[in-house]
Design a protein around this motif. Structure first.
Motif, PDB file in Angstrom:
ATOM      1  N   ARG A   1      -4.694  -1.995 -11.936  1.00 56.40           N
ATOM      2  CA  ARG A   1      -4.596  -2.947 -13.043  1.00 56.40           C
ATOM      3  C   ARG A   1      -3.182  -2.973 -13.593  1.00 56.40           C
ATOM      4  NH1 ARG A   1      -9.935  -1.357 -13.836  1.00 56.40           N
ATOM      5  NH2 ARG A   1      -9.326   0.481 -15.056  1.00 56.40           N
ATOM      6  N   SER A   2      -2.572  -1.798 -13.690  1.00 59.47           N
ATOM      7  CA  SER A   2      -1.198  -1.722 -14.189  1.00 59.47           C
ATOM      8  C   SER A   2      -0.222  -2.387 -13.230  1.00 59.47           C
ATOM      9  CB  SER A   2      -0.811  -0.255 -14.400  1.00 59.47           C
ATOM     10  OG  SER A   2       0.547  -0.127 -14.757  1.00 59.47           O
ATOM     11  N   VAL A   3      -0.400  -2.140 -11.920  1.00 60.22           N
ATOM     12  CA  VAL A   3       0.496  -2.711 -10.920  1.00 60.22           C
ATOM     13  C   VAL A   3       0.358  -4.227 -10.873  1.00 60.22           C
ATOM     14  CG1 VAL A   3       0.940  -2.845  -8.435  1.00 60.22           C
ATOM     15  CG2 VAL A   3       0.624  -0.614  -9.528  1.00 60.22           C
ATOM     16  N   ILE A   4      -0.877  -4.712 -10.914  1.00 58.18           N
ATOM     17  CA  ILE A   4      -1.109  -6.155 -10.872  1.00 58.18           C
ATOM     18  C   ILE A   4      -0.528  -6.826 -12.115  1.00 58.18           C
ATOM     19  CG2 ILE A   4      -2.919  -7.922 -10.958  1.00 58.18           C
ATOM     20  CD1 ILE A   4      -4.610  -6.056  -9.168  1.00 58.18           C
ATOM     21  N   LEU A   5      -0.677  -6.178 -13.265  1.00 50.83           N
ATOM     22  CA  LEU A   5      -0.123  -6.721 -14.509  1.00 50.83           C
ATOM     23  C   LEU A   5       1.404  -6.775 -14.434  1.00 50.83           C
ATOM     24  CD1 LEU A   5      -0.869  -7.731 -17.352  1.00 50.83           C
ATOM     25  CD2 LEU A   5      -0.621  -5.362 -18.158  1.00 50.83           C
ATOM     26  N   ASP A   6       2.007  -5.702 -13.889  1.00 47.99           N
ATOM     27  CA  ASP A   6       3.476  -5.675 -13.747  1.00 47.99           C
ATOM     28  C   ASP A   6       3.942  -6.795 -12.819  1.00 47.99           C
ATOM     29  OD1 ASP A   6       3.567  -3.502 -15.381  1.00 47.99           O
ATOM     30  OD2 ASP A   6       3.884  -2.021 -13.778  1.00 47.99           O
TER      31      ASP A   6
ATOM     32  N   GLY B   1       0.799  -1.218   0.000  1.00 46.29           N
ATOM     33  CA  GLY B   1       0.000   0.000   0.000  1.00 46.29           C
ATOM     34  C   GLY B   1       0.833   1.270   0.000  1.00 46.29           C
ATOM     35  N   ALA B   2       1.946   1.258   0.733  1.00 50.37           N
ATOM     36  CA  ALA B   2       2.800   2.443   0.784  1.00 50.37           C
ATOM     37  C   ALA B   2       3.443   2.722  -0.577  1.00 50.37           C
ATOM     38  CB  ALA B   2       3.874   2.272   1.858  1.00 50.37           C
ATOM     39  N   ALA B   3       3.930   1.674  -1.232  1.00 50.86           N
ATOM     40  CA  ALA B   3       4.511   1.836  -2.567  1.00 50.86           C
ATOM     41  C   ALA B   3       3.447   2.282  -3.565  1.00 50.86           C
ATOM     42  CB  ALA B   3       5.154   0.525  -3.012  1.00 50.86           C
ATOM     43  N   LEU B   4       2.240   1.733  -3.398  1.00 52.32           N
ATOM     44  CA  LEU B   4       1.147   2.118  -4.293  1.00 52.32           C
ATOM     45  C   LEU B   4       0.809   3.593  -4.113  1.00 52.32           C
ATOM     46  CD1 LEU B   4      -0.996   0.992  -6.338  1.00 52.32           C
ATOM     47  CD2 LEU B   4      -2.535   0.821  -4.369  1.00 52.32           C
ATOM     48  N   LEU B   5       0.805   4.076  -2.866  1.00 49.95           N
ATOM     49  CA  LEU B   5       0.512   5.483  -2.608  1.00 49.95           C
ATOM     50  C   LEU B   5       1.537   6.385  -3.282  1.00 49.95           C
ATOM     51  CD1 LEU B   5      -1.026   7.778  -1.195  1.00 49.95           C
ATOM     52  CD2 LEU B   5       0.459   7.416   0.790  1.00 49.95           C
ATOM     53  N   ALA B   6       2.812   6.047  -3.141  1.00 55.89           N
ATOM     54  CA  ALA B   6       3.858   6.864  -3.762  1.00 55.89           C
ATOM     55  C   ALA B   6       3.654   6.950  -5.270  1.00 55.89           C
ATOM     56  CB  ALA B   6       5.231   6.279  -3.437  1.00 55.89           C
ATOM     57  N   ARG B   7       3.340   5.811  -5.881  1.00 57.19           N
ATOM     58  CA  ARG B   7       3.123   5.796  -7.334  1.00 57.19           C
ATOM     59  C   ARG B   7       1.833   6.529  -7.705  1.00 57.19           C
ATOM     60  NH1 ARG B   7       3.684   0.318 -11.026  1.00 57.19           N
ATOM     61  NH2 ARG B   7       2.813   1.152 -12.972  1.00 57.19           N
ATOM     62  N   SER B   8       0.811   6.379  -6.855  1.00 58.67           N
ATOM     63  CA  SER B   8      -0.468   7.031  -7.117  1.00 58.67           C
ATOM     64  C   SER B   8      -0.340   8.546  -7.072  1.00 58.67           C
ATOM     65  CB  SER B   8      -1.505   6.557  -6.095  1.00 58.67           C
ATOM     66  OG  SER B   8      -2.746   7.206  -6.304  1.00 58.67           O
ATOM     67  N   LEU B   9       0.384   9.056  -6.088  1.00 58.03           N
ATOM     68  CA  LEU B   9       0.559  10.508  -5.978  1.00 58.03           C
ATOM     69  C   LEU B   9       1.330  11.063  -7.172  1.00 58.03           C
ATOM     70  CD1 LEU B   9       1.380  10.840  -2.164  1.00 58.03           C
ATOM     71  CD2 LEU B   9      -0.750  11.474  -3.318  1.00 58.03           C
ATOM     72  N   GLU B  10       2.242  10.264  -7.680  1.00 53.06           N
ATOM     73  CA  GLU B  10       3.070  10.723  -8.797  1.00 53.06           C
ATOM     74  C   GLU B  10       2.325  10.663 -10.121  1.00 53.06           C
ATOM     75  OE1 GLU B  10       7.242   9.484 -11.098  1.00 53.06           O
ATOM     76  OE2 GLU B  10       6.703   8.545  -9.198  1.00 53.06           O
ATOM     77  N   THR B  11       1.554   9.601 -10.325  1.00 49.34           N
ATOM     78  CA  THR B  11       0.973   9.389 -11.655  1.00 49.34           C
ATOM     79  C   THR B  11      -0.520   9.682 -11.747  1.00 49.34           C
ATOM     80  OG1 THR B  11       0.540   7.037 -11.211  1.00 49.34           O
ATOM     81  CG2 THR B  11       2.702   7.611 -12.135  1.00 49.34           C
ATOM     82  N   GLU B  12      -1.280   9.324 -10.711  1.00 51.31           N
ATOM     83  CA  GLU B  12      -2.730   9.452 -10.785  1.00 51.31           C
ATOM     84  C   GLU B  12      -3.299  10.559  -9.910  1.00 51.31           C
ATOM     85  OE1 GLU B  12      -4.407   8.092 -12.966  1.00 51.31           O
ATOM     86  OE2 GLU B  12      -3.299   6.318 -13.624  1.00 51.31           O
ATOM     87  N   LYS B  13      -2.463  11.092  -8.996  1.00 55.82           N
ATOM     88  CA  LYS B  13      -2.880  12.187  -8.104  1.00 55.82           C
ATOM     89  C   LYS B  13      -4.068  11.790  -7.227  1.00 55.82           C
ATOM     90  CE  LYS B  13       0.143  14.693 -10.300  1.00 55.82           C
ATOM     91  NZ  LYS B  13       1.500  14.858  -9.724  1.00 55.82           N
ATOM     92  N   VAL B  14      -4.022  10.567  -6.700  1.00 51.61           N
ATOM     93  CA  VAL B  14      -5.047  10.079  -5.773  1.00 51.61           C
ATOM     94  C   VAL B  14      -4.365   9.697  -4.466  1.00 51.61           C
ATOM     95  CG1 VAL B  14      -6.787   8.293  -5.322  1.00 51.61           C
ATOM     96  CG2 VAL B  14      -6.545   9.260  -7.619  1.00 51.61           C
TER      97      VAL B  14
ATOM     98  N   MET C   1     -11.791   6.756  -8.116  1.00 45.60           N
ATOM     99  CA  MET C   1     -11.776   5.301  -8.207  1.00 45.60           C
ATOM    100  C   MET C   1     -11.418   4.822  -9.608  1.00 45.60           C
ATOM    101  SD  MET C   1     -12.107   4.171  -5.203  1.00 45.60           S
ATOM    102  CE  MET C   1     -11.169   5.646  -4.746  1.00 45.60           C
ATOM    103  N   ALA C   2     -11.786   5.604 -10.637  1.00 47.62           N
ATOM    104  CA  ALA C   2     -11.378   5.247 -11.994  1.00 47.62           C
ATOM    105  C   ALA C   2      -9.854   5.304 -12.110  1.00 47.62           C
ATOM    106  CB  ALA C   2     -12.029   6.192 -13.001  1.00 47.62           C
ATOM    107  N   ARG C   3      -9.256   6.346 -11.541  1.00 42.85           N
ATOM    108  CA  ARG C   3      -7.789   6.473 -11.578  1.00 42.85           C
ATOM    109  C   ARG C   3      -7.120   5.371 -10.763  1.00 42.85           C
ATOM    110  NH1 ARG C   3      -6.465  12.924 -10.574  1.00 42.85           N
ATOM    111  NH2 ARG C   3      -7.934  13.792 -12.101  1.00 42.85           N
ATOM    112  N   LEU C   4      -7.642   5.126  -9.564  1.00 44.53           N
ATOM    113  CA  LEU C   4      -7.029   4.109  -8.706  1.00 44.53           C
ATOM    114  C   LEU C   4      -7.160   2.724  -9.332  1.00 44.53           C
ATOM    115  CD1 LEU C   4      -5.568   3.555  -6.047  1.00 44.53           C
ATOM    116  CD2 LEU C   4      -7.807   3.363  -4.934  1.00 44.53           C
ATOM    117  N   GLY C   5      -8.314   2.436  -9.922  1.00 45.67           N
ATOM    118  CA  GLY C   5      -8.494   1.152 -10.590  1.00 45.67           C
ATOM    119  C   GLY C   5      -7.541   0.977 -11.760  1.00 45.67           C
ATOM    120  N   ARG C   6      -7.337   2.046 -12.504  1.00 48.75           N
ATOM    121  CA  ARG C   6      -6.398   2.000 -13.633  1.00 48.75           C
ATOM    122  C   ARG C   6      -4.981   1.709 -13.144  1.00 48.75           C
ATOM    123  NH1 ARG C   6      -7.378   7.090 -16.536  1.00 48.75           N
ATOM    124  NH2 ARG C   6      -6.057   8.101 -14.974  1.00 48.75           N
ATOM    125  N   LEU C   7      -4.602   2.384 -12.060  1.00 46.63           N
ATOM    126  CA  LEU C   7      -3.268   2.164 -11.502  1.00 46.63           C
ATOM    127  C   LEU C   7      -3.120   0.735 -10.993  1.00 46.63           C
ATOM    128  CD1 LEU C   7      -0.496   3.102 -10.507  1.00 46.63           C
ATOM    129  CD2 LEU C   7      -1.630   3.960  -8.437  1.00 46.63           C
TER     130      LEU C   7
END
Length: 419
Positions: A404-409, A349-362, A396-402
């Motif tokens: 999906r990308s993280v799970i795929l990676d 969750g912490a890594a996801l937050l860092a990536r979310s703030l940088e790319t999706e702004k959530v 939630m659209a942005r977070l879901g998009r992120l």
């Protein structure tokens, strides 16, 4: 130069910054869609009524007492009103069973100070309210997971014995029984009764954090743990082991900083001594203002909040259903301010937050901070109390998009490692 770290008390090393308080700073950034702060919506505060109450106090002959030192127990008319409110939820008590505090967070600090010696054990849920861990940490406890009565194992008894052997003992179980922070979940009546069984078996106190109890949107209310405790003990609060912590922060306004604790008189008398040493008494004028407005507006105010927050919760749950990828799970709270999300194993969750703030702004709160044992890395908390419909759908659209990308990676990396 003085090396301050060399003279701090040992407990200072256990004092940690609140991730949540730090994330609140993001609310000031217009480019961030935030589900991080578990704070009430200021648009719902009864500002006009509270303002009128202050004016009446200051202009109606009560200014001198409102601005003067007062009794540590709290403003008596407010405690008398609380006696009536407690009776409505099955907690018969007197004003002598109630102490007014500077918010319910102060209740937790005082209870930690009153009960915990270094090395004592506090039972908490995994996860639990991070503010409770902050309050208790200063008194250097050991944390153990709160296990339901019917699920205790020999290892649980061994840990209890070890606590005593090491010079401490188990002192209390702490729970948020209704719409907990962070999960939004509610303890069933049976679970509350089992908790009282466990507390009796271990001869410990129960701290019931009821900060969100008024915020029920669906389902049937469940009696507070203290009410069940009183019913089990002949209707007399003096025979109970439960301490009920309440607040006006979620129903009126958090800036007033007024909370309260309800318990047997011996506990209240000790807490009064703690308060006298800490801050003498909570703000007199704030207590008087609340006592002025609650008889006329409390039920209407709570109904307004419930209507607004229910709609936001429903929108968030629908958006999660629409946008979250397979493998993501979440709670469906009957009230409160939070939805708890569990990610697939291996995500952080912490890594996801860092990536979310940088790319999706959530923004959201990573779940690990709510776990006394450091687990829960693959969890996060979403708050819907201050979110508009557009924020919820887009966020939630942005977070879901992120995700999906993280799970795929993650799946791609796993395949490469296997092949």
């Amino acid at each position: 130069m003085l090396q301050w770290e060399n003279i701090f008390a040992s407990r200072a090393s256990r004092m940690k910054a609140s991730e949540i308080r730090e994330l609140l700073k993001l609310l000031e950034r217009p480019d961030i869609i935030s589900f991080a702060g578990g704070i009430p919506d200021p648009a719902l505060f009864p500002a006009e009524k509270v303002s009128a109450a202050y004016a009446k106090i200051m202009n109606g002959g009560a200014a001198s007492s409102a601005l003067q030192y007062s009794v540590s127990e709290g403003y008596r008319p407010l405690r008398e009103w609380l006696v009536g409110e407690m009776a409505k939820i099955g907690i018969p008590c007197t004003v002598d069973n109630i102490l007014i505090t500077s918010g319910s967070q102060q209740v937790l600090d005082y209870l930690g100070k009153l009960f915990l010696s270094p090395g004592d054990t506090a039972l908490v849920t995994w996860p639990t309210y991070f503010g409770a861990l902050q309050a208790f940490n200063a008194y250097e406890p050991v944390y153990d997971r709160l296990i339901p009565m019917g699920n205790r194992t020999p290892e649980d008894y061994q840990r209890q014995a070890a606590a005593v052997r090491d010079g401490g003992r188990v002192k209390f179980a702490y729970v948020t029984a209704d719409f907990s922070n962070p999960t939004g979940e509610t303890l069933s009546r049976q679970a509350r009764l089992h908790l009282l069984d466990l507390a009796a078996e271990m001869d410990i106190a129960v701290i019931e954090d009821a900060a969100y109890q008024s915020l029920r949107y669906d389902g049937e209310p469940v009696l507070p743990i203290l009410a069940l405790d009183i019913a089990r003990n002949g209707g007399d609060i003096e025979n109970t082991r439960t301490l009920y912590s309440g607040s006006f922060s979620k129903t009126l306004a958090p800036g007033l900083r007024v909370g309260f604790v309800v318990a047997a008189k011996p506990v209240i008398r000790k807490l009064v001594l703690v308060k006298q040493a800490a801050d003498l008494h909570s703000s007199t004028i704030n207590q008087m203002a609340i006592a002025e407005v609650v008889p006329d507006i409390f039920e209407e105010q709570v109904a307004k909040i419930r209507t607004a927050y229910r709609a936001r919760r429903d929108l968030l749950l629908a958006a999660l259903e629409k946008h979250m990828p397979q493998g993501v799970r979440w709670t469906r709270p009957e009230g409160g301010m939070f939805v708890w999300v569990t990610l697939p194993e291996g995500l952080d969750g912490a890594a996801l937050l860092a990536r979310s703030l940088e790319t999706e702004k959530v923004a959201f709160v990573p779940g690990q901070a709510f776990h006394a044992d450091g687990s829960g890395a693959n969890t996060l908390r979403l708050s819907f109390s201050c979110a508009s419909p557009d924020m919820i759908e887009e966020g939630m659209a942005r977070l879901g998009r992120l995700l999906r990308s993280v799970i795929l990676d993650a799946a791609s990396l796993a395949m490469k490692a296997a092949g």
